[in-house]
Design an enzyme around this catalytic site. Structure first.
Site, PDB file in Angstrom:
ATOM      1  N   ASP A 159       0.916  -1.440   0.123  1.00 38.79           N
ATOM      2  CA  ASP A 159       0.250  -0.036  -0.158  1.00 38.79           C
ATOM      3  C   ASP A 159       0.935   1.485  -0.432  1.00 38.79           C
ATOM      4  O   ASP A 159       0.683   2.033   1.206  1.00 38.79           O
ATOM      5  CB  ASP A 159      -1.132   0.068   1.024  1.00 38.79           C
ATOM      6  CG  ASP A 159      -2.020   0.979   1.130  1.00 38.79           C
ATOM      7  OD1 ASP A 159      -2.423   1.342   0.046  1.00 38.79           O
ATOM      8  OD2 ASP A 159      -2.504   1.331   2.233  1.00 38.79           O
TER       9      ASP A 159
ATOM     10  N   LYS B 281      -9.753   1.987  -8.626  1.00 35.61           N
ATOM     11  CA  LYS B 281      -9.748   2.597  -7.991  1.00 35.61           C
ATOM     12  C   LYS B 281     -11.227   2.738  -7.797  1.00 35.61           C
ATOM     13  O   LYS B 281     -11.193   4.474  -8.092  1.00 35.61           O
ATOM     14  CB  LYS B 281      -9.038   2.226  -6.270  1.00 35.61           C
ATOM     15  CG  LYS B 281      -8.136   1.584  -6.239  1.00 35.61           C
ATOM     16  CD  LYS B 281      -7.383   2.484  -5.185  1.00 35.61           C
ATOM     17  CE  LYS B 281      -8.040   2.166  -3.902  1.00 35.61           C
ATOM     18  NZ  LYS B 281      -6.650   2.429  -3.370  1.00 35.61           N
TER      19      LYS B 281
ATOM     20  N   THR C  38     -13.273   0.495  -3.009  1.00 33.45           N
ATOM     21  CA  THR C  38     -12.279   0.567  -1.578  1.00 33.45           C
ATOM     22  C   THR C  38     -12.925   2.053  -0.960  1.00 33.45           C
ATOM     23  O   THR C  38     -14.578   1.854  -1.414  1.00 33.45           O
ATOM     24  CB  THR C  38     -10.994   1.628  -1.859  1.00 33.45           C
ATOM     25  OG1 THR C  38     -10.056   1.807  -1.017  1.00 33.45           O
ATOM     26  CG2 THR C  38     -11.621   3.456  -2.593  1.00 33.45           C
TER      27      THR C  38
ATOM     28  N   PHE D 162     -11.895  -0.944   5.016  1.00 35.06           N
ATOM     29  CA  PHE D 162     -11.332  -0.633   5.928  1.00 35.06           C
ATOM     30  C   PHE D 162     -10.457  -0.903   7.222  1.00 35.06           C
ATOM     31  O   PHE D 162     -11.866  -0.266   7.965  1.00 35.06           O
ATOM     32  CB  PHE D 162     -10.914   0.812   5.156  1.00 35.06           C
ATOM     33  CG  PHE D 162     -10.445   1.792   4.333  1.00 35.06           C
ATOM     34  CD1 PHE D 162     -10.450   0.487   3.101  1.00 35.06           C
ATOM     35  CD2 PHE D 162      -9.592   2.784   4.377  1.00 35.06           C
ATOM     36  CE1 PHE D 162      -9.460   1.411   1.605  1.00 35.06           C
ATOM     37  CE2 PHE D 162      -9.265   3.201   2.946  1.00 35.06           C
ATOM     38  CZ  PHE D 162      -9.123   2.453   2.074  1.00 35.06           C
TER      39      PHE D 162
END
Length: 316
Positions: free
Chosen positions: A16, A131, A155, A177
């Site tokens: 990431d 994304k 996301t 997340f």
């Protein structure tokens, strides 16, 4: 064996970051970027050439001043992705401007533009994940883009309804997340920072994993936004885990034995009827944490996009 190497036996490891040096060091399968990471990357002296290339491209393409800034921004996104793809065997995730998150049509157009830019550089669309924030509009955009063999990474997934709608739309991959869910519970004094068990972010991904595997959905689950290695290790066995260089380093330096925590069930069930837009919005709205964190995430990515455009505007 260190924990990073051990973890690679259970889950596909994704970096990431937009930092090429870290990617070379930890040898992930894939890499993910977002507007915040792009902004960090272009502020490094070693990446000054990306700004120069983008400005030259935008000026050559011409058009209105605001269009040149947008074109330069898209060019940086892609050029950094191209550099990263030279170092990894798998996918690069490149994010659509967060300000488009509530327009299906605009997300589709931007995604196709990004793919065109990649293909102009000789990169197959099969190595790129677009994304998009997991709004209803973006989920529907991903569903349409799939018809053109453009795969998406949805996301900012915080609610179960987001995850369910993504699977029902055949989205290629989602990014729940973990750390931001954890942050919200700490900020509401519902969880102490010293908590060491399976926190709400980890539990959320476990629930999604169990549901997806039970109903045999093909959508890939990629845990994201980690605050510590305990969260990561609780999710060993998740399809993919996207991890920052700081935590990759910590995993590499630790040799404690780890075990697989997530395992697919052996029995599958028929999936339920897909959520309607009305049902999705109501179910998501019932989760205060998810509503707040999704909105916050979109706002913050939008701010970082503006910061990048300000840098480019001075050059153009």
């Amino acid at each position: 064996m260190n924990q990073l190497d051990a973890l690679k036996k259970f889950s596909t490891i994704v970096a990431d970051t937009g930092d090429i040096e870290s990617i070379c060091k930890y040898k992930p399968e894939d890499a993910t970027t977002n507007p915040s990471l792009i902004l960090q990357a272009v502020n490094l002296n070693v990446n000054q050439f990306l700004i120069d290339q983008a400005v030259e491209y935008a000026k050559k393409k011409g058009g209105l001043y605001k269009d040149q800034i947008i074109n330069a921004s898209d060019k940086i996104l892609v050029d950094l992705g191209v550099e990263i793809l030279k170092k990894i065997p798998g996918y690069i995730s490149s994010e659509v401007d967060a300000r488009l998150s509530f327009s299906t049509e605009k997300c589709i157009l931007k995604a196709k533009k990004i793919i065109d830019l990649y293909e102009e550089k000789g990169i197959s669309r099969n190595r790129v994940l677009i994304k998009l924030a997991a709004t209803w509009e973006c989920i529907k955009a991903a569903e349409e883009l799939k018809k053109d063999n453009i795969h998406c990474n949805l996301t900012l997934v915080f609610s179960f309804s987001q995850a369910r709608a993504c699977a029902e739309s055949g989205v290629f991959l989602i990014s729940p997340f973990v750390g931001r869910i954890y942050d919200w519970y700490v900020s509401q004094n519902l969880l102490s920072k010293s908590f060491s068990g399976k926190d709400p972010g980890v539990i959320s991904v476990c629930k999604i994993y169990e549901y997806y595997k039970k109903h045999n959905y093909k959508t890939i689950i990629m845990g994201a936004s980690f605050r510590n290695i305990e969260q990561i290790l609780h999710l060993s066995g998740c399809d993919r885990l996207t991890i920052s260089p700081v935590l990759l380093k910590e995993l590499e330096s630790n040799t404690r034995t780890i075990t697989r925590q997530l395992n697919p069930p052996g029995v599958f069930s028929v999936p339920p009827v897909a959520l309607s837009e009305e049902e999705f919005r109501w179910e998501h709205n019932q989760d205060a944490m998810a509503v707040q964190k999704l909105s916050e995430g979109i706002r913050n990515f939008g701010k970082d996009q503006l910061s990048l455009e300000e840098i480019l505007s001075k050059k153009i």
